[in-house]
Write a protein that holds these residues in place. Structure first.
Motif, mmCIF file in Angstrom:
data_model
loop_
_atom_site.group_PDB
_atom_site.id
_atom_site.type_symbol
_atom_site.label_atom_id
_atom_site.label_comp_id
_atom_site.label_asym_id
_atom_site.label_seq_id
_atom_site.Cartn_x
_atom_site.Cartn_y
_atom_site.Cartn_z
ATOM 1 N N LYS A 143 -6.695 -5.007 -2.174
ATOM 2 C CA LYS A 143 -6.015 -5.232 -0.898
ATOM 3 C C LYS A 143 -6.510 -4.258 0.159
ATOM 4 O O LYS A 143 -6.783 -4.657 1.303
ATOM 5 C CB LYS A 143 -4.507 -5.087 -1.077
ATOM 6 C CG LYS A 143 -3.708 -5.286 0.201
ATOM 7 C CD LYS A 143 -2.218 -5.106 -0.050
ATOM 8 C CE LYS A 143 -1.420 -5.283 1.235
ATOM 9 N NZ LYS A 143 0.036 -5.086 1.017
ATOM 10 N N THR B 123 -7.848 -0.107 -3.786
ATOM 11 C CA THR B 123 -7.464 -1.374 -4.415
ATOM 12 C C THR B 123 -8.141 -2.518 -3.685
ATOM 13 O O THR B 123 -8.754 -2.342 -2.628
ATOM 14 C CB THR B 123 -5.942 -1.590 -4.361
ATOM 15 O OG1 THR B 123 -5.534 -1.671 -2.981
ATOM 16 C CG2 THR B 123 -5.196 -0.465 -5.056
ATOM 17 N N GLY C 231 2.368 -0.056 -4.087
ATOM 18 C CA GLY C 231 0.961 -0.403 -3.951
ATOM 19 C C GLY C 231 0.026 0.408 -4.812
ATOM 20 O O GLY C 231 -1.189 0.179 -4.792
ATOM 21 N N GLU D 191 -1.619 -2.200 -8.374
ATOM 22 C CA GLU D 191 -1.787 -3.468 -7.662
ATOM 23 C C GLU D 191 -2.030 -4.611 -8.639
ATOM 24 O O GLU D 191 -2.848 -4.494 -9.554
ATOM 25 C CB GLU D 191 -2.949 -3.389 -6.681
ATOM 26 C CG GLU D 191 -3.144 -4.696 -5.924
ATOM 27 C CD GLU D 191 -4.231 -4.632 -4.881
ATOM 28 O OE1 GLU D 191 -3.901 -4.531 -3.687
ATOM 29 O OE2 GLU D 191 -5.412 -4.661 -5.260
#
Length: 536
Positions: free
Chosen positions: A363, A361, A142, A145
């Motif tokens: 997300k 990020t 992660g 990204e």
């Protein structure tokens, strides 16, 4: 009866108004297009907006979490050709990997979108295998990204929906096959207007949220005034089932560069682009390195912008993209950005009450905002045409360079017909050329590449336009050759007479099938010809 007939229009209007009140849709863009004054009222430092004042009570005492997102916008053909731009992108990816590995103590993360470049990089023999495996590890953790996952950041105004879906499918398939990931959030900073069609395709593809930017500046202002810069984007025909709703986040200010992403005052925000360290901004301010002597003052300036921007969303979080076109090709500048922001975060988190800042990020942002349930307004319609200032509507590209727009549609039709042919031949157990699938894939990717918002829109310069044209032309011609080879493979095993392909550019005679002397292989003819000669 006559009195009832006279009352009928009134009853219908009442029913329509009641339905309007009860359908749960707060914003219908076709009504805004009709009713907004579209006047240019000066907004202070946010010229196209309005003055913003920070209010602690707006966040119920929970404070604000600022998600600072390192990212780069890579363009596969704008001022240079795709191959020329790739040389810059290769450096960006290399620098991002090295930075993420070497500066993990800062919790730094990085965002990337355009899969056409990532595919090129992955197949580049000059890139060490160890670096590719390092990227894979960073992606799965992660830290690196990938958002959207489309082959390109597609145009949404003149691209056909089939081609929009084609480029999205091409990129997502490559990601799944190569890195075993599937993005759930989309980032579209640069297309010239945003269509509800793209929201629909993303929703059906399993995406949970999306970021958009280039919409009419009056729409941005109105959404901000209503506290609706985040909304549920719903299709206009949806009245009962809302299965295709998707959360949309609008970037509120003029542009997606650093002066217009940290807050409403671009003069202040420009001072915090440390890739321009010891250089002057467009507002004649010097970009100064963060030191113990100025950290407190600088952090207050930046924190004030974050808090003002957070007032436009009031969800306890603020998304701050930190990048621009082809940013971070220089490792020294990337490291300067990371180190100076790390010092700012330290001062902000220590001294600014009610504000927490960190690298993040897309997300992380969407998942953080979803923790606290909130009722988002529902919006229907689209954001076309785009207008960035005064009455400057971006509509010329709807019809510019029509030859290339037509060529893209021709290629799309040829690819679709060839895919059908290939599927039929494989299903019937025919011997097809060994490279047929690879050549169709190459043609698909040429078509997908052209869906970029600077390519099909015709807003790139002359050299990349010619390069796109060559790619489309060569792909169309080659896929037509594949069609002829597949027709030959299908028909020659039927047991009639010999079938000869006389020319890769001409017609194919079928002497023993009671057909006309020549048959021109148009996309429609190809499929019709096969189906008419075989019993499924």
């Amino acid at each position: 009866l006559l009195p009832l007939l006279l009352l009928l229009p009134l009853l219908c209007c009442c029913a329509a108004e009641e339905n309007k009140k009860s359908d749960g849709v707060a914003i219908k863009m076709w009504e805004w297009q009709r009713d907004l004054p579209f006047d240019d009222t000066p907004g202070g430092v946010w010229k196209q907006g309005f003055p913003i004042e920070y209010d602690d009570a707006a966040f119920n005492g929970t404070g604000v979490e600022a998600h600072v997102m390192l990212w780069t916008h890579t363009i596969p053909g704008w001022q240079k050709t795709f191959s020329e731009h790739y040389e810059t992108v290769r450096s960006i990816i290399h620098n991002a990997i090295a930075m993420l590995q070497e500066q993990s103590e800062f919790g730094v993360q990085f965002m990337f979108s355009e899969i056409c470049f990532l595919h090129e990089w992955w197949n580049d023999v000059q890139v060490p295998q160890e670096e590719k495996e390092a990227l894979r590890s960073l992606v799965l953790s992660g830290k690196f990204e990938i958002t959207t996952g489309g082959w390109v950041q597609t145009d949404e105004a003149v691209s056909h929906y089939e081609d929009m879906l084609l480029q999205l499918t091409e990129g997502l398939t490559w990601l799944q096959d190569t890195l075993n990931i599937r993005p759930q959030y989309a980032f579209a900073s640069s297309p010239f207007g945003h269509s509800s069609t793209m929201a629909y395709l993303l929703s059906l593809s399993g995406f949970k949220g999306m970021v958009i930017n280039r919409l009419h500046y009056h729409y941005k202002k109105q959404l901000a005034l209503r506290g609706s810069l985040e909304f549920l984007w719903r299709q206009a025909w949806e009245t009962e089932s809302h299965n295709t709703d998707i959360v949309a986040h609008v970037m509120p200010f003029f542009h997606y560069d650093i002066p217009h992403t940290c807050g409403p005052n671009p003069k202040v925000c420009a001072r915090f682009d440390f890739t321009r360290k010891l250089d002057f901004t467009a507002w004649n301010d010097m970009v100064l390195e963060i030191t113990p002597a100025n950290a407190a003052q600088k952090s207050r300036e930046l924190g004030d912008q974050y808090l003002q921007k957070a007032m436009l969303y009031k969800n306890g979080h603020v998304l701050v993209p930190l990048g621009y076109d082809f940013y971070y090709a220089d490792a020294v500048k990337l490291n300067a950005q990371v180190h100076n922001y790390a010092r700012l975060f330290s001062a902000l988190n220590r001294d600014t009450i009610g504000l927490t800042t960190h690298f993040s990020t897309l997300k992380n942002y969407f998942e953080s905002t979803a923790v606290t349930p909130r009722a988002l307004p529902v919006l229907q319609g689209d954001f076309l045409p785009y207008n960035d200032v005064r009455d400057d509507y971006w509509t010329g590209f709807y019809s510019s360079r029509p030859f290339f727009k037509a060529l893209a549609r021709q290629l799309s039709a040829e690819v679709r017909a060839t895919q059908l042919l290939l599927s039929l031949c494989l299903g019937w157990g025919r011997d097809v050329p060994a490279d047929a699938a690879a050549r169709v894939l190459q043609a698909r990717r040429a078509g997908a590449l052209f869906q970029h918002h600077d390519a099909i829109a015709g807003t790139c310069q002359t050299a990349p336009t010619a390069d796109f044209g060559r790619k489309l032309h060569d792909a169309r011609d080659d896929v037509r050759v594949v069609q002829r080879e597949l027709v030959y493979a299908a028909l020659r095993t039927r047991g009639d007479a010999d079938v000869t392909v006389l020319s890769t550019h001409g017609d194919v005679p079928f002497n023993a099938l009671d057909l006309p002397a020549t048959v021109t292989l148009t996309p429609t003819c190809v499929v019709t010809l096969i189906l008419s000669n075989f019993v499924l």
